[in-house]
Design an enzyme around this catalytic site. Structure first.
Site, PDB file in Angstrom:
ATOM      1  N   ILE A 179    -111.536  37.411 -53.058  1.00  0.00           N
ATOM      2  CA  ILE A 179    -110.641  37.772 -54.155  1.00  0.00           C
ATOM      3  C   ILE A 179    -111.318  38.947 -54.850  1.00  0.00           C
ATOM      4  O   ILE A 179    -112.503  38.897 -55.169  1.00  0.00           O
ATOM      5  CB  ILE A 179    -110.402  36.580 -55.107  1.00  0.00           C
ATOM      6  CG1 ILE A 179    -109.445  36.970 -56.245  1.00  0.00           C
ATOM      7  CG2 ILE A 179    -111.693  36.013 -55.650  1.00  0.00           C
ATOM      8  CD1 ILE A 179    -109.057  35.773 -57.117  1.00  0.00           C
ATOM      9  N   SER A 180    -110.577  40.026 -55.031  1.00  0.00           N
ATOM     10  CA  SER A 180    -111.181  41.284 -55.455  1.00  0.00           C
ATOM     11  C   SER A 180    -111.716  41.232 -56.886  1.00  0.00           C
ATOM     12  O   SER A 180    -111.284  40.420 -57.713  1.00  0.00           O
ATOM     13  CB  SER A 180    -110.170  42.426 -55.352  1.00  0.00           C
ATOM     14  OG  SER A 180    -109.809  42.660 -54.018  1.00  0.00           O
ATOM     15  N   GLN A 181    -112.649  42.128 -57.163  1.00  0.00           N
ATOM     16  CA  GLN A 181    -113.200  42.315 -58.500  1.00  0.00           C
ATOM     17  C   GLN A 181    -112.071  42.637 -59.484  1.00  0.00           C
ATOM     18  O   GLN A 181    -111.207  43.462 -59.195  1.00  0.00           O
ATOM     19  CB  GLN A 181    -114.197  43.466 -58.465  1.00  0.00           C
ATOM     20  CG  GLN A 181    -114.801  43.837 -59.804  1.00  0.00           C
ATOM     21  CD  GLN A 181    -115.643  45.101 -59.704  1.00  0.00           C
ATOM     22  OE1 GLN A 181    -115.482  45.884 -58.766  1.00  0.00           O
ATOM     23  NE2 GLN A 181    -116.539  45.277 -60.639  1.00  0.00           N
ATOM     24  N   PRO A 182    -112.016  41.999 -60.658  1.00  0.00           N
ATOM     25  CA  PRO A 182    -110.940  42.269 -61.608  1.00  0.00           C
ATOM     26  C   PRO A 182    -110.770  43.740 -61.970  1.00  0.00           C
ATOM     27  O   PRO A 182    -109.636  44.223 -62.092  1.00  0.00           O
ATOM     28  CB  PRO A 182    -111.338  41.424 -62.831  1.00  0.00           C
ATOM     29  CG  PRO A 182    -112.093  40.276 -62.246  1.00  0.00           C
ATOM     30  CD  PRO A 182    -112.858  40.864 -61.090  1.00  0.00           C
ATOM     31  N   ARG A 190    -107.102  33.383 -63.266  1.00  0.00           N
ATOM     32  CA  ARG A 190    -107.814  33.701 -62.025  1.00  0.00           C
ATOM     33  C   ARG A 190    -108.484  32.476 -61.405  1.00  0.00           C
ATOM     34  O   ARG A 190    -108.617  32.397 -60.174  1.00  0.00           O
ATOM     35  CB  ARG A 190    -108.859  34.791 -62.306  1.00  0.00           C
ATOM     36  CG  ARG A 190    -109.487  35.410 -61.049  1.00  0.00           C
ATOM     37  CD  ARG A 190    -110.329  36.618 -61.401  1.00  0.00           C
ATOM     38  NE  ARG A 190    -110.843  37.323 -60.222  1.00  0.00           N
ATOM     39  CZ  ARG A 190    -112.114  37.383 -59.867  1.00  0.00           C
ATOM     40  NH1 ARG A 190    -113.046  36.763 -60.609  1.00  0.00           N
ATOM     41  NH2 ARG A 190    -112.489  38.050 -58.796  1.00  0.00           N
TER      42      ARG A 190
END
Length: 228
Positions: A60-63, A34
């Protein structure tokens, strides 16, 4: 620094594993670094379980959300997938990792992010993802139809034009709601039937264009909401 980075990475994947078990999605997320998809000054935060800014009001989205959305697509590994809102390319990279016999079309509206995503995917050796610039049409109908569509932006309703880009047994995962919060929604086609299931609450930047939000709507959103 390297030890703390790896410690944070191990902690995150232990957390994700407790939610999804030993699934192919977890393995794909482990395979994609990431930190390569965020700005250098934020790489020390790459394994926090939260969104990170990538510029241009995008994130960038939350995992955990990436995992939930990807799981909801129920991929086998040989599908053609459309992602809308490619950003830095992280979600597309995970989809590409899950599709050894398939491919991904990833659409992005910000030219700088189109270039950023392409470079990031090339650096990771992901060669089954095509990042394309968004057109006036929602999605990429000229490259469809698709087995699955993932939308990384919130819409006021499920766009019929996206459903039309699905194959007869296709799946669409999209956040649906207002500018403050949405519900992650799964749409499945079975012949002439459309089945809809609400999955979890979420907050995404708005999907812009026809059957979505206007540019004026985007301009009216406070910067702190855009970055969530």
């Amino acid at each position: 620094m390297a030890d703390s980075h790896e410690t944070a990475r191990s902690r995150l994947f232990a957390q994700l594993g407790s939610v999804m078990g030993d699934s192919p999605v977890l393995h794909a997320m482990r395979a994609i670094r990431r930190e390569l998809f965020v700005a250098p000054e934020l790489r020390h935060r790459a394994y926090e379980n939260g969104p990170l800014t990538i510029g241009h009001g995008q994130t960038i989205s939350q995992p955990t959300m990436v995992a939930r959305m990807t799981l909801a697509l129920m991929l086998r590994g040989d599908e053609r997938v459309l992602e809308i809102g490619a950003g830095s390319g992280y979600q597309a990279a995970i989809l590409g990792e899950l599709l050894p016999f398939g491919n991904v079309v990833a659409v992005e509206r910000v030219p700088d992010l189109v270039r950023f995503a392409r470079g990031n995917l090339a650096a990771c050796g992901i060669d089954n993802v095509e990042v394309v610039a968004a057109s006036e049409a929602l999605g990429a109908p000229d490259r469809g139809p698709y087995d699955a569509i993932l939308v990384s932006a919130g819409a006021p309703a499920v766009p019929d034009s996206l459903v039309a880009q699905l194959k007869p047994d296709g799946r669409l995962v999209i956040p649906v709601g207002d500018r403050h919060k949405q519900t992650l929604t799964l749409v499945r086609l079975a012949g002439d039937r459309r089945m809809t299931r609400q999955l979890t609450e979420c907050r995404f930047v708005p999907l812009l264009g026809r059957e979505a939000w206007s540019e004026d709507f985007w301009d009216s959103i406070p910067a702190q909401i855009r970055r969530t």
